[in-house]
Design a protein around this motif. Structure first.
Motif, mmCIF file in Angstrom:
data_model
loop_
_atom_site.group_PDB
_atom_site.id
_atom_site.type_symbol
_atom_site.label_atom_id
_atom_site.label_comp_id
_atom_site.label_asym_id
_atom_site.label_seq_id
_atom_site.Cartn_x
_atom_site.Cartn_y
_atom_site.Cartn_z
ATOM 1 N N ASP A 148 0.852 -1.185 0.000
ATOM 2 C CA ASP A 148 0.000 0.000 0.000
ATOM 3 C C ASP A 148 0.889 1.236 0.000
ATOM 4 O OD1 ASP A 148 -2.429 -1.370 0.079
ATOM 5 O OD2 ASP A 148 -2.328 -1.581 2.259
ATOM 6 N N ALA A 149 0.475 2.261 -0.733
ATOM 7 C CA ALA A 149 1.257 3.503 -0.768
ATOM 8 C C ALA A 149 0.341 4.665 -1.082
ATOM 9 C CB ALA A 149 2.374 3.415 -1.812
ATOM 10 N N ASN A 150 0.578 5.769 -0.403
ATOM 11 C CA ASN A 150 -0.119 7.019 -0.667
ATOM 12 C C ASN A 150 0.908 8.105 -0.956
ATOM 13 O OD1 ASN A 150 -2.007 5.620 1.710
ATOM 14 N ND2 ASN A 150 -3.166 6.508 0.018
ATOM 15 N N PHE A 151 0.508 9.097 -1.740
ATOM 16 C CA PHE A 151 1.392 10.200 -2.059
ATOM 17 C C PHE A 151 1.518 11.139 -0.850
ATOM 18 C CE2 PHE A 151 -0.772 9.571 -6.380
ATOM 19 C CZ PHE A 151 0.119 8.570 -6.735
ATOM 20 N N THR A 152 2.627 11.846 -0.778
ATOM 21 C CA THR A 152 2.851 12.784 0.320
ATOM 22 C C THR A 152 3.036 14.197 -0.229
ATOM 23 O OG1 THR A 152 5.269 12.607 0.333
ATOM 24 C CG2 THR A 152 4.044 10.977 1.602
ATOM 25 N N HIS A 153 2.616 15.167 0.552
ATOM 26 C CA HIS A 153 2.783 16.566 0.186
ATOM 27 C C HIS A 153 4.149 17.110 0.589
ATOM 28 C CE1 HIS A 153 -1.368 17.500 -1.067
ATOM 29 N NE2 HIS A 153 -1.746 16.646 -0.119
ATOM 30 N N HIS A 154 4.737 16.547 1.646
ATOM 31 C CA HIS A 154 5.896 17.166 2.277
ATOM 32 C C HIS A 154 7.173 16.371 2.037
ATOM 33 C CE1 HIS A 154 3.121 19.865 4.217
ATOM 34 N NE2 HIS A 154 2.445 18.838 4.717
ATOM 35 N N GLY A 155 8.289 17.096 2.041
ATOM 36 C CA GLY A 155 9.593 16.489 1.906
ATOM 37 C C GLY A 155 10.223 16.224 3.259
ATOM 38 N N ALA A 156 11.552 16.228 3.285
ATOM 39 C CA ALA A 156 12.296 15.906 4.490
ATOM 40 C C ALA A 156 11.977 16.884 5.617
ATOM 41 C CB ALA A 156 13.791 15.911 4.205
ATOM 42 N N THR A 157 11.888 16.350 6.822
ATOM 43 C CA THR A 157 11.613 17.179 7.995
ATOM 44 C C THR A 157 12.385 16.636 9.180
ATOM 45 O OG1 THR A 157 9.858 18.123 9.374
ATOM 46 C CG2 THR A 157 9.597 15.839 8.698
ATOM 47 N N ALA A 158 12.668 17.521 10.147
ATOM 48 C CA ALA A 158 13.392 17.119 11.351
ATOM 49 C C ALA A 158 12.765 17.815 12.557
ATOM 50 C CB ALA A 158 14.882 17.476 11.239
ATOM 51 N N TRP A 159 12.960 17.225 13.708
ATOM 52 C CA TRP A 159 12.403 17.804 14.932
ATOM 53 C C TRP A 159 13.290 17.462 16.127
ATOM 54 C CZ3 TRP A 159 10.571 13.844 12.059
ATOM 55 C CH2 TRP A 159 10.428 12.581 12.673
ATOM 56 N N LYS A 160 13.241 18.343 17.136
ATOM 57 C CA LYS A 160 14.043 18.168 18.346
ATOM 58 C C LYS A 160 13.177 17.613 19.470
ATOM 59 C CE LYS A 160 17.546 21.842 17.886
ATOM 60 N NZ LYS A 160 17.204 22.527 16.640
ATOM 61 N N ILE A 161 13.783 16.738 20.274
ATOM 62 C CA ILE A 161 13.177 16.243 21.498
ATOM 63 C C ILE A 161 14.084 16.683 22.648
ATOM 64 C CG2 ILE A 161 12.408 14.228 22.789
ATOM 65 C CD1 ILE A 161 12.165 12.789 20.078
ATOM 66 N N LEU A 162 13.636 17.611 23.437
ATOM 67 C CA LEU A 162 14.485 18.197 24.483
ATOM 68 C C LEU A 162 14.415 17.393 25.765
ATOM 69 C CD1 LEU A 162 13.564 21.935 23.837
ATOM 70 C CD2 LEU A 162 15.511 20.644 22.948
#
Length: 342
Positions: free
Chosen positions: A328-342
């Motif tokens: 199964d696969a769906n298209f995505t709107h967004h590219g690479a992303t990153a986030w911090k966990i403090l």
């Protein structure tokens, strides 16, 4: 502090191969692709013992060394080490921090979904977040390309890095001197939904090295073989036609262009297809597939099919009788992303 990132894998819809030198340098390349909800993941956090540690979670392989001892030897850890080496030399003035780098992917290497390049983009994105580097989508993609193709000497094109960095449907242009233009496409919601409903993604169960196929394709261009060069020009033209079909919502034309592009791609290098792929393609055609394409360089990995949505169940059942796996696969709107966990 912990930093995590993810970057989406991509499906090459048309023009794949025209982003590879020397063709794109001499003639310019056009590629149409779209990202899907399968990802490469990276995590960075401080190392507890002063070493730098690299952990390929998929391969369950880990190595901890002194920061100055990180080498670029081939293997599952090479991409992580390559990003670490380039970031420390280019952005940290040679300072080699003691960190732990972990990475994994939803697709195996050689899948045809751009998994290796997407992994590099995920890693670069994580490093940029961890060290507060001011890198946008173009800078991340170009840096990932340089690390993979120039620092590590791995063969391939440019589309994977830019697809993973930008995300969504994109029409990409590739020229000499590493000049790239990414044109994000605004797709109508009903076209987006209809394409997702028409897509069947199938893993052949056979991973392959794209480098051999890409090297053959490049040799054919360098040697001026007219059949291969003509096929590459047709691939470039199909990317433009694909863009027009998607923007107009002409999904029958979309399937026709995909099939024509696949036929042209098979003529650019002999190793792109093989009896296994031919058998799968014929089975799919008998069960409703309007178009077939091997994602990526060819030779194995993932195949995609376009069918009428009402034929999807029949096509999936036929493919389930073979040795591979339907995903199964769906298209995505967004590219690479990153986030911090403090």
């Amino acid at each position: 502090m912990i930093v995590r990132s993810r970057a989406p894998l991509r499906l090459g819809l048309a023009g794949g191969g025209t982003d590879v030198s020397p063709f794109c340098d001499q003639h310019g390349g056009f590629v149409m692709n779209v990202t899907i909800n399968k990802y490469a993941y990276a995590t960075i956090d401080p190392s507890p013992d002063g070493n730098v540690c690299f952990h390929a979670l998929d391969a369950d392989l880990m190595q901890c060394v002194r920061p100055e001892e990180a080498d670029l030897a081939p293997g599952p850890l090479q991409l992580m080490k390559g990003v670490y080496r380039r970031i420390t030399m280019q952005y940290l003035e040679g300072r080699a921090p003691a960190i732990r780098v972990r990475a994994s992917s939803d697709a195996p290497p050689g899948s045809g979904l751009g998994s290796s390049s997407t992994m590099v983009v995920a890693l670069v994105t994580a490093f940029a977040e961890y060290f507060d580097l001011p890198l946008g989508e173009y800078e991340i993609a170009h840096l990932a390309y340089d690390i993979e193709r120039k620092d590590l000497g791995l063969s391939g094109g440019k589309q994977d890095q830019y697809a993973a960095s930008f995300g969504g449907f994109n029409f990409m242009e590739f020229y000499d001197s590493d000049r790239v233009i990414v044109n994000p496409l605004r797709i109508k919601d009903w076209v987006w939904a209809e394409l997702e409903s028409s897509l069947v993604l199938y893993f052949t169960g056979v991973s392959r090295s794209s480098a051999q196929i890409i090297d053959e394709q490049s040799r054919n261009i360098q040697e001026g073989r007219s059949s291969s060069l003509d096929a590459m020009h047709r691939l470039k033209e199909e990317a433009t036609r694909m863009k027009e079909a998607v923007l107009k919502g002409d999904l029958r034309r979309f399937a026709e262009v995909m099939q024509a592009g696949w036929l042209a791609k098979k003529q650019s290098a002999a190793s792109i297809s093989n009896p296994m792929i031919d058998e799968i393609e014929e089975t799919a055609r008998r069960n409703g597939a309007l178009a077939t394409k091997v994602s990526g360089a060819g030779g194995g990995g993932f195949m995609m099919f376009i069918c009428e949505p009402c034929d999807r169940v029949r096509l999936v059942r036929a493919l389930d009788t073979m040795d591979g796996t339907v995903y199964d696969a769906n298209f995505t709107h967004h590219g690479a992303t990153a986030w911090k966990i403090l």
